[in-house]
Design a protein around this motif. Structure first.
Motif, PDB file in Angstrom:
ATOM      1  N   ASP B 157       0.843  -1.196   0.000  1.00  0.00           N
ATOM      2  CA  ASP B 157       0.000   0.000   0.000  1.00  0.00           C
ATOM      3  C   ASP B 157       0.881   1.251   0.000  1.00  0.00           C
ATOM      4  N   LYS B 159       0.236   3.945   1.064  1.00  0.00           N
ATOM      5  CA  LYS B 159       0.084   4.677   2.325  1.00  0.00           C
ATOM      6  C   LYS B 159       1.198   4.318   3.322  1.00  0.00           C
ATOM      7  N   TYR B 160       1.721   3.085   3.252  1.00  0.00           N
ATOM      8  CA  TYR B 160       2.861   2.737   4.121  1.00  0.00           C
ATOM      9  C   TYR B 160       4.028   3.676   3.816  1.00  0.00           C
ATOM     10  N   ASN B 162       3.848   6.632   2.367  1.00  0.00           N
ATOM     11  CA  ASN B 162       3.517   8.001   2.762  1.00  0.00           C
ATOM     12  C   ASN B 162       3.770   8.222   4.253  1.00  0.00           C
ATOM     13  N   VAL B 163       3.322   7.254   5.063  1.00  0.00           N
ATOM     14  CA  VAL B 163       3.502   7.388   6.513  1.00  0.00           C
ATOM     15  C   VAL B 163       4.996   7.403   6.844  1.00  0.00           C
ATOM     16  N   ALA B 164       5.760   6.527   6.194  1.00  0.00           N
ATOM     17  CA  ALA B 164       7.203   6.467   6.449  1.00  0.00           C
ATOM     18  C   ALA B 164       7.854   7.822   6.153  1.00  0.00           C
ATOM     19  N   VAL B 178      10.502  -0.009   4.032  1.00  0.00           N
ATOM     20  CA  VAL B 178       9.076  -0.339   3.962  1.00  0.00           C
ATOM     21  C   VAL B 178       8.713  -1.096   2.675  1.00  0.00           C
TER      22      VAL B 178
END
Lengths: 341, 258
Positions: B157, B159-160, B162-164, B178
């Motif tokens: 995803d 989003k992983y 992005n969060v990282a 990631v």
């Protein structure tokens, strides 16, 4: 103009993604505040948060603490981000997820902060578990802990309560509210749920189709919507013209809570008793919904079972719908003008 | 209940036809050759050198494609760009062409003309060299690794990542901490597929490098010159070594990869 205590200022920010356009948006988020962006699904809320985090390039200007950060990389902004589905790294344990930011930046008082966050969110028993085996609520607490551990000045929350069992929501909302004071940060929380906004927000922005309809103090926005769309979205029911109450000269609209309508076969001792015809009855577990026609308008009411049974209301019946002055909420004149146009 | 049994019966019957077809030749090869004969063959320096060369060059090919093909797979999986679907189709072509034709194409591209001269100046000759063998193996098997990695990255995803990034990781560190670990299963599977495909490569290799002899060429050479009884133990030995290595990597990946 930027206020003295504004942490984040967004100026005419726009972003195009396929056929969707976000903005132009302008708003300010004060320091140590809980700012809720309220909007329907598909109104561009997630896109806005990603833009603020620097994950989507935008036009316009984003200021943080007075400094322009429009083109600053996400890793240099220092904003925390919690997605709706939490996006915990599946390859890492709960502990390593929380400590992730420590691999890339120096965290002040890292050990004490880790202990405190774990204690605050009650996740000590989960630390050595794999994230794939957690429940929705557990994942949410871990995602919050991971974001808080990076010591952000601003925390961005994307529908953080939507995957949570309703029975735990209030407890989690209390924790969310505490984050602002406990960790000295501001929060931008996007949601489609106006009840969440009512509970949490210091300030609210109402967003629809990529635009902000209204922004201001929570009390002000929740009680004085500046547009019909905002009013409907904020849960205002029975938005009707003053003429329904027999006030001919007033052009304003009013709203009345469906629970505050009293049905009767005779005129009651209330300020307004409107003749109506029952059009539909929806039987539910705890209340019954009654839809009645007043002139050319529709009135929607919720009746407790006991009152409903006592009156034995039937479809097609002529009744009085009585409303007290105290239960009438007048909407700003701009809303009436909007409806007239 | 009766229809359940009928359904299962038909499916079991059909499944056993293809399963037997796939297993019988390998089983028969081992039974006919005998473990003693295989062990004896494995002590022959020529056979050991050939199997060692095959494993080594196939491994180099996998490593080269890991370094170059994994970034390519990531770009394809993550970014929209003009001509992406054409590029994806082109990357699959090597799997479809006849292997001898691929060998000829490699010779035309890298042995002659300007590119050939550049390679030559860099000390990279194609004819009868391990470089040539590696190129032939790589050309025909790289799509297995690239496609495996591509599917792996698609499952990670965004989003992983992005969060990282918001947690302080640069794009490169996000990739290594990631994206890559979460696509690891598919990448290892793709690498194993590529490696096993490269081990068995014959058509393209034999055009570019008859010598030094990789195992498939040695098997063919012995069969051609000395007959079945002389080539079968080499074939069985090669299969045995490949299966052992293949199963070991799979086992390690399953044990520690989750």
């Amino acid at each position: 103009m930027r206020g003295e205590s504004d942490l984040l200022s967004v100026r005419d920010v726009t972003l195009h993604k396929g056929a969707f356009t976000l903005g132009p948006l302008s708003f300010d988020v004060p320091e140590h505040s809980y700012f809720v962006i309220l909007g329907k699904t598909g109104s561009g809320k997630t896109m806005l948060l990603e833009s603020l985090a620097g994950l989507q390039p935008v036009r316009g200007q984003v200021l943080f603490g007075g400094k322009e950060i429009t083109w600053t990389l996400p890793e240099e902004r220092g904003f925390g981000f919690v997605y709706q589905d939490f996006a915990l790294f599946p390859n890492l344990s709960v502990r390593d997820n929380i400590r992730f930011a420590g691999r890339f930046r120096a965290i002040e008082d890292a050990e004490a902060l880790f202990e405190d966050v774990v204690d605050f969110l009650g996740i000590a028993p989960l630390l050595d578990r794999r994230v794939t085996h957690l429940s929705g609520g557990e994942k949410q607490r871990v995602a919050l802990a991971r974001a808080i551990y990076s010591r952000p000045k601003l925390l961005l929350l994307d529908e953080p309560l939507s995957a949570i069992d309703p029975t735990f929501r209030t407890a989690i909302m209390i924790s969310l509210k505490q984050i602002v004071t406990r960790y000295g940060m501001s929060i931008i929380h996007v949601t489609h749920n106006f009840r969440e906004a009512t509970f949490l927000a210091d300030r609210i922005a109402v967003m629809m189709d990529g635009k902000i309809l209204q922004t201001g103090e929570a009390e002000e926005v929740l009680h004085r919507p500046n547009s019909l769309a905002a009013a409907k979205f904020l849960g205002f029911k029975n938005i009707l013209p003053a003429s329904v109450l027999g006030i001919a000269k007033d052009r304003r609209l009013f709203s009345v809570n469906p629970n505050a309508i009293l049905f009767s076969r005779h005129r009651q001792d209330r300020e307004h008793c409107l003749e109506c015809t029952v059009e539909e009855i929806v039987i539910q577990a705890d209340i019954n919904k009654v839809i009645a026609r007043v002139g050319d308008r529709t009135l929607y009411a919720k009746l407790p079972k006991t009152m409903f049974d006592k009156l034995k209301i039937a479809v097609g019946e002529q009744l009085y719908a009585c409303i007290a002055d105290a239960d009438i909420m007048w909407l700003p004149e701009a809303v009436a003008l909007e409806e007239a146009s | 209940m009766k229809s359940d049994r009928f359904f299962l019966g038909i499916f079991l019957l059909l499944s056993s036809v293809i399963a037997l077809f796939l297993m019988v030749p390998l089983g028969k090869l081992f039974i006919n050759t005998g473990l003693l004969s295989i062990a004896k063959t494995l002590t022959e320096p020529e056979v050991m050198d050939s199997i060692g060369l095959t494993l080594r060059t196939a491994l180099w090919a996998v490593l080269f494609v890991s370094v170059t093909g994994i970034p390519l797979a990531y770009l394809i999986a993550r970014y929209p760009f003009r001509g992406k679907s054409i590029l994806e189709a082109l990357l699959d072509i090597p799997v479809m062409v006849p292997h001898t034709a691929a060998g000829i194409a490699l010779l035309v591209a890298f042995n002659d003309g300007f590119v050939g001269r550049v390679f030559s100046a860099l000390g990279l000759e194609m004819i009868d060299t391990t470089t040539g063998i590696m190129a032939a193996m790589m050309f025909l098997s790289a799509p297995f690794l690239i496609n495996g990695a591509k599917e792996g990255f698609k499952k990670v995803d965004v989003k992983y990542e992005n969060v990282a990034r918001t947690l302080g990781a640069s794009p490169m560190r996000t990739f290594f901490s990631v994206s890559l670990p979460n696509a690891r299963g598919e990448i290892i599977n793709g690498a194993l597929m590529m490696w096993s495909r490269a081990l068995g490569e014959f058509g393209a290799v034999v055009i570019i490098a008859y010598h030094p002899m990789v195992a498939p060429v040695l098997i063919y050479d012995r069969f051609n010159n000395y007959g079945l009884s002389y080539s079968a133990p080499v074939a069985a030995a090669m299969i045995l070594v490949s299966v052992i290595l293949f199963l070991t990597v799979r086992l390690v990946n399953n044990r520690y990869g989750k």
